[in-house]
Write a protein that holds these residues in place. Structure first.
Motif, PDB file in Angstrom:
ATOM      1  N   MET A  60     -12.593  13.744  -0.928  1.00  0.00           N
ATOM      2  CA  MET A  60     -11.279  13.630  -1.526  1.00  0.00           C
ATOM      3  C   MET A  60     -10.235  13.538  -0.404  1.00  0.00           C
ATOM      4  SD  MET A  60      -9.440  15.934  -4.460  1.00  0.00           S
ATOM      5  CE  MET A  60      -9.587  17.494  -3.650  1.00  0.00           C
ATOM      6  N   ILE A  61      -9.259  12.694  -0.627  1.00  0.00           N
ATOM      7  CA  ILE A  61      -8.159  12.488   0.307  1.00  0.00           C
ATOM      8  C   ILE A  61      -6.885  12.940  -0.406  1.00  0.00           C
ATOM      9  CG2 ILE A  61      -6.915  10.785   1.694  1.00  0.00           C
ATOM     10  CD1 ILE A  61      -9.400   8.911   1.183  1.00  0.00           C
ATOM     11  N   THR A  62      -6.054  13.674   0.289  1.00  0.00           N
ATOM     12  CA  THR A  62      -4.787  14.069  -0.326  1.00  0.00           C
ATOM     13  C   THR A  62      -3.626  13.755   0.608  1.00  0.00           C
ATOM     14  OG1 THR A  62      -4.949  16.323   0.525  1.00  0.00           O
ATOM     15  CG2 THR A  62      -5.822  15.936  -1.674  1.00  0.00           C
ATOM     16  N   THR A  63      -2.506  13.420   0.021  1.00  0.00           N
ATOM     17  CA  THR A  63      -1.242  13.244   0.731  1.00  0.00           C
ATOM     18  C   THR A  63      -0.217  14.107  -0.013  1.00  0.00           C
ATOM     19  OG1 THR A  63      -0.368  11.407  -0.588  1.00  0.00           O
ATOM     20  CG2 THR A  63      -1.887  10.832   1.219  1.00  0.00           C
ATOM     21  N   GLY A  65       5.887   2.691  -3.319  1.00  0.00           N
ATOM     22  CA  GLY A  65       5.217   3.031  -2.064  1.00  0.00           C
ATOM     23  C   GLY A  65       3.866   3.701  -2.236  1.00  0.00           C
ATOM     24  N   ILE A  66       3.369   3.743  -3.449  1.00  0.00           N
ATOM     25  CA  ILE A  66       2.100   4.427  -3.719  1.00  0.00           C
ATOM     26  C   ILE A  66       0.938   3.755  -3.006  1.00  0.00           C
ATOM     27  CG2 ILE A  66       0.412   4.950  -5.541  1.00  0.00           C
ATOM     28  CD1 ILE A  66       2.874   5.504  -7.370  1.00  0.00           C
ATOM     29  N   MET A  67       0.830   2.440  -3.117  1.00  0.00           N
ATOM     30  CA  MET A  67      -0.314   1.761  -2.507  1.00  0.00           C
ATOM     31  C   MET A  67      -0.221   1.790  -0.987  1.00  0.00           C
ATOM     32  SD  MET A  67      -3.241   0.678  -2.994  1.00  0.00           S
ATOM     33  CE  MET A  67      -3.250   0.566  -4.764  1.00  0.00           C
ATOM     34  N   THR A  68       0.971   1.682  -0.430  1.00  0.00           N
ATOM     35  CA  THR A  68       1.122   1.791   1.021  1.00  0.00           C
ATOM     36  C   THR A  68       0.615   3.143   1.492  1.00  0.00           C
ATOM     37  OG1 THR A  68       3.010   0.292   1.042  1.00  0.00           O
ATOM     38  CG2 THR A  68       2.801   1.796   2.908  1.00  0.00           C
ATOM     39  N   GLU A  69       1.023   4.194   0.811  1.00  0.00           N
ATOM     40  CA  GLU A  69       0.602   5.548   1.164  1.00  0.00           C
ATOM     41  C   GLU A  69      -0.907   5.714   1.008  1.00  0.00           C
ATOM     42  OE1 GLU A  69       1.564  10.079  -0.407  1.00  0.00           O
ATOM     43  OE2 GLU A  69       3.075   8.517  -0.661  1.00  0.00           O
ATOM     44  N   ALA A  70      -1.458   5.164  -0.069  1.00  0.00           N
ATOM     45  CA  ALA A  70      -2.904   5.281  -0.317  1.00  0.00           C
ATOM     46  C   ALA A  70      -3.708   4.510   0.731  1.00  0.00           C
ATOM     47  CB  ALA A  70      -3.240   4.785  -1.720  1.00  0.00           C
ATOM     48  N   ALA A  71      -3.295   3.294   1.055  1.00  0.00           N
ATOM     49  CA  ALA A  71      -4.021   2.495   2.043  1.00  0.00           C
ATOM     50  C   ALA A  71      -3.978   3.153   3.420  1.00  0.00           C
ATOM     51  CB  ALA A  71      -3.437   1.082   2.113  1.00  0.00           C
ATOM     52  N   ARG A  72      -2.814   3.634   3.807  1.00  0.00           N
ATOM     53  CA  ARG A  72      -2.667   4.308   5.104  1.00  0.00           C
ATOM     54  C   ARG A  72      -3.558   5.555   5.159  1.00  0.00           C
ATOM     55  NH1 ARG A  72       2.720   5.647   5.086  1.00  0.00           N
ATOM     56  NH2 ARG A  72       3.245   3.539   5.734  1.00  0.00           N
ATOM     57  N   ALA A  73      -3.513   6.368   4.111  1.00  0.00           N
ATOM     58  CA  ALA A  73      -4.316   7.594   4.070  1.00  0.00           C
ATOM     59  C   ALA A  73      -5.806   7.282   4.079  1.00  0.00           C
ATOM     60  CB  ALA A  73      -3.957   8.417   2.827  1.00  0.00           C
ATOM     61  N   PHE A  74      -6.207   6.242   3.358  1.00  0.00           N
ATOM     62  CA  PHE A  74      -7.629   5.895   3.320  1.00  0.00           C
ATOM     63  C   PHE A  74      -8.133   5.493   4.695  1.00  0.00           C
ATOM     64  CE2 PHE A  74     -11.133   2.995   3.159  1.00  0.00           C
ATOM     65  CZ  PHE A  74     -12.057   3.722   2.434  1.00  0.00           C
ATOM     66  N   VAL A  75      -7.422   4.624   5.381  1.00  0.00           N
ATOM     67  CA  VAL A  75      -7.865   4.164   6.708  1.00  0.00           C
ATOM     68  C   VAL A  75      -7.929   5.330   7.679  1.00  0.00           C
ATOM     69  CG1 VAL A  75      -7.346   2.675   8.677  1.00  0.00           C
ATOM     70  CG2 VAL A  75      -7.054   1.808   6.356  1.00  0.00           C
ATOM     71  N   ASP A  76      -6.922   6.180   7.666  1.00  0.00           N
ATOM     72  CA  ASP A  76      -6.930   7.339   8.559  1.00  0.00           C
ATOM     73  C   ASP A  76      -8.101   8.265   8.237  1.00  0.00           C
ATOM     74  OD1 ASP A  76      -4.708   6.318   9.808  1.00  0.00           O
ATOM     75  OD2 ASP A  76      -3.287   7.673   8.818  1.00  0.00           O
ATOM     76  N   SER A  92     -10.996   7.425   6.664  1.00  0.00           N
ATOM     77  CA  SER A  92     -12.302   6.790   6.863  1.00  0.00           C
ATOM     78  C   SER A  92     -12.704   6.730   8.336  1.00  0.00           C
ATOM     79  CB  SER A  92     -12.323   5.373   6.274  1.00  0.00           C
ATOM     80  OG  SER A  92     -11.608   4.476   7.104  1.00  0.00           O
ATOM     81  N   GLY A  93     -11.711   6.612   9.224  1.00  0.00           N
ATOM     82  CA  GLY A  93     -12.007   6.506  10.645  1.00  0.00           C
ATOM     83  C   GLY A  93     -12.625   5.178  11.034  1.00  0.00           C
ATOM     84  N   GLN A  94     -12.587   4.186  10.150  1.00  0.00           N
ATOM     85  CA  GLN A  94     -13.199   2.889  10.414  1.00  0.00           C
ATOM     86  C   GLN A  94     -12.146   1.797  10.551  1.00  0.00           C
ATOM     87  OE1 GLN A  94     -16.765   1.924   7.972  1.00  0.00           O
ATOM     88  NE2 GLN A  94     -16.034   3.626   6.731  1.00  0.00           N
ATOM     89  N   ALA A  95     -12.470   0.800  11.319  1.00  0.00           N
ATOM     90  CA  ALA A  95     -11.639  -0.397  11.329  1.00  0.00           C
ATOM     91  C   ALA A  95     -11.696  -0.975   9.918  1.00  0.00           C
ATOM     92  CB  ALA A  95     -12.159  -1.404  12.341  1.00  0.00           C
ATOM     93  N   THR A  96     -10.556  -1.434   9.435  1.00  0.00           N
ATOM     94  CA  THR A  96     -10.465  -1.899   8.052  1.00  0.00           C
ATOM     95  C   THR A  96      -9.799  -3.262   8.013  1.00  0.00           C
ATOM     96  OG1 THR A  96     -10.252   0.395   7.332  1.00  0.00           O
ATOM     97  CG2 THR A  96      -9.622  -1.291   5.753  1.00  0.00           C
ATOM     98  N   LEU A  97     -10.409  -4.168   7.263  1.00  0.00           N
ATOM     99  CA  LEU A  97      -9.861  -5.505   7.055  1.00  0.00           C
ATOM    100  C   LEU A  97      -9.377  -5.620   5.618  1.00  0.00           C
ATOM    101  CD1 LEU A  97     -12.640  -7.723   8.706  1.00  0.00           C
ATOM    102  CD2 LEU A  97     -10.567  -6.827   9.762  1.00  0.00           C
ATOM    103  N   ALA A  98      -8.418  -6.490   5.406  1.00  0.00           N
ATOM    104  CA  ALA A  98      -7.951  -6.810   4.056  1.00  0.00           C
ATOM    105  C   ALA A  98      -7.567  -8.285   4.042  1.00  0.00           C
ATOM    106  CB  ALA A  98      -6.763  -5.946   3.671  1.00  0.00           C
ATOM    107  N   LYS A 122      -6.579  -3.098  10.431  1.00  0.00           N
ATOM    108  CA  LYS A 122      -6.005  -1.837  10.919  1.00  0.00           C
ATOM    109  C   LYS A 122      -7.116  -1.019  11.530  1.00  0.00           C
ATOM    110  CE  LYS A 122      -3.241   2.190  10.060  1.00  0.00           C
ATOM    111  NZ  LYS A 122      -2.544   3.066   9.154  1.00  0.00           N
ATOM    112  N   VAL A 123      -6.861  -0.552  12.728  1.00  0.00           N
ATOM    113  CA  VAL A 123      -7.789   0.345  13.411  1.00  0.00           C
ATOM    114  C   VAL A 123      -7.167   1.731  13.329  1.00  0.00           C
ATOM    115  CG1 VAL A 123      -8.936   0.856  15.593  1.00  0.00           C
ATOM    116  CG2 VAL A 123      -8.524  -1.531  14.919  1.00  0.00           C
ATOM    117  N   PRO A 124      -7.927   2.722  12.848  1.00  0.00           N
ATOM    118  CA  PRO A 124      -7.346   4.048  12.684  1.00  0.00           C
ATOM    119  C   PRO A 124      -7.012   4.703  14.019  1.00  0.00           C
ATOM    120  CG  PRO A 124      -9.699   4.126  12.310  1.00  0.00           C
ATOM    121  CD  PRO A 124      -9.325   2.669  12.478  1.00  0.00           C
ATOM    122  N   CYS A 125      -6.107   5.663  13.960  1.00  0.00           N
ATOM    123  CA  CYS A 125      -5.768   6.444  15.147  1.00  0.00           C
ATOM    124  C   CYS A 125      -6.992   7.176  15.637  1.00  0.00           C
ATOM    125  CB  CYS A 125      -4.660   7.448  14.837  1.00  0.00           C
ATOM    126  SG  CYS A 125      -3.134   6.676  14.321  1.00  0.00           S
TER     127      CYS A 125
END
Length: 156
Positions: free
Chosen positions: A1-4, A99-110, A112-118, A150-153
């Motif tokens: 589970m991911i939370t923001t 801004g819900i999807m922006t927040e969700a996409a950012r949180a997911f990539v961070d 997951s720790g994986q490089a992500t393509l869209a 996007k490559v995660p931090c």
């Protein structure tokens, strides 16, 4: 589970309460995601079959954690030269523009720790805006589509 601060994102494998079928019945969702079902409202069999094609994550609001606002979905990225996932998403029309999807996409990539393509269509400006605001970079463009990454931090 991911939370923001505003969202809860949970992996799902079944549409137990029919909320996902209801979301997928929205004509704008079906058109944007290029989904076709036997009827306007997909059957539970069709939704459960769809959920077997990748990893799906339901997006809920912290204030109403029982209502699905949208969906993130991933699969291995076939276009990538390195290990990565491809991210897709859809959001209920009533949840757009906040801004819900922006927040969700950012949180997911961070998370997951994986490089992500869209991939977005060239004319899908709202989706391109989501990716830009979520920190994705445009890496390739054709006449019809755009590839984002996007490559995660790395500082976890």
């Amino acid at each position: 589970m991911i939370t923001t601060d505003r969202l809860i994102i949970k992996k799902i494998t079944q549409d137990r309460d029919g909320q996902l079928a209801k979301l997928l019945a929205e004509p704008t969702i079906q058109q944007g995601a290029r989904l076709t079902f036997t009827n306007l409202r997909p059957t539970s069999f069709e939704v459960d079959f769809l959920l077997q094609t990748g990893d799906f994550y339901a997006i809920y609001g912290q204030e109403q954690p029982q209502i699905i606002l949208g969906l993130l979905f991933t699969q291995p990225a076939e276009l990538a030269k390195k290990p990565a996932v491809e991210l897709g998403y859809l959001l209920a029309p009533t949840s757009r523009g906040r801004g819900i999807m922006t927040e969700a996409a950012r949180a997911f990539v961070d998370w997951s720790g994986q490089a992500t393509l869209a991939i977005t269509d060239q004319d899908n400006l709202p989706s391109q805006g989501v990716l830009r605001r979520a920190g994705f970079q445009l890496v390739k463009q054709t006449a019809n589509q755009m590839l984002w990454e996007k490559v995660p931090c790395s500082h976890r």
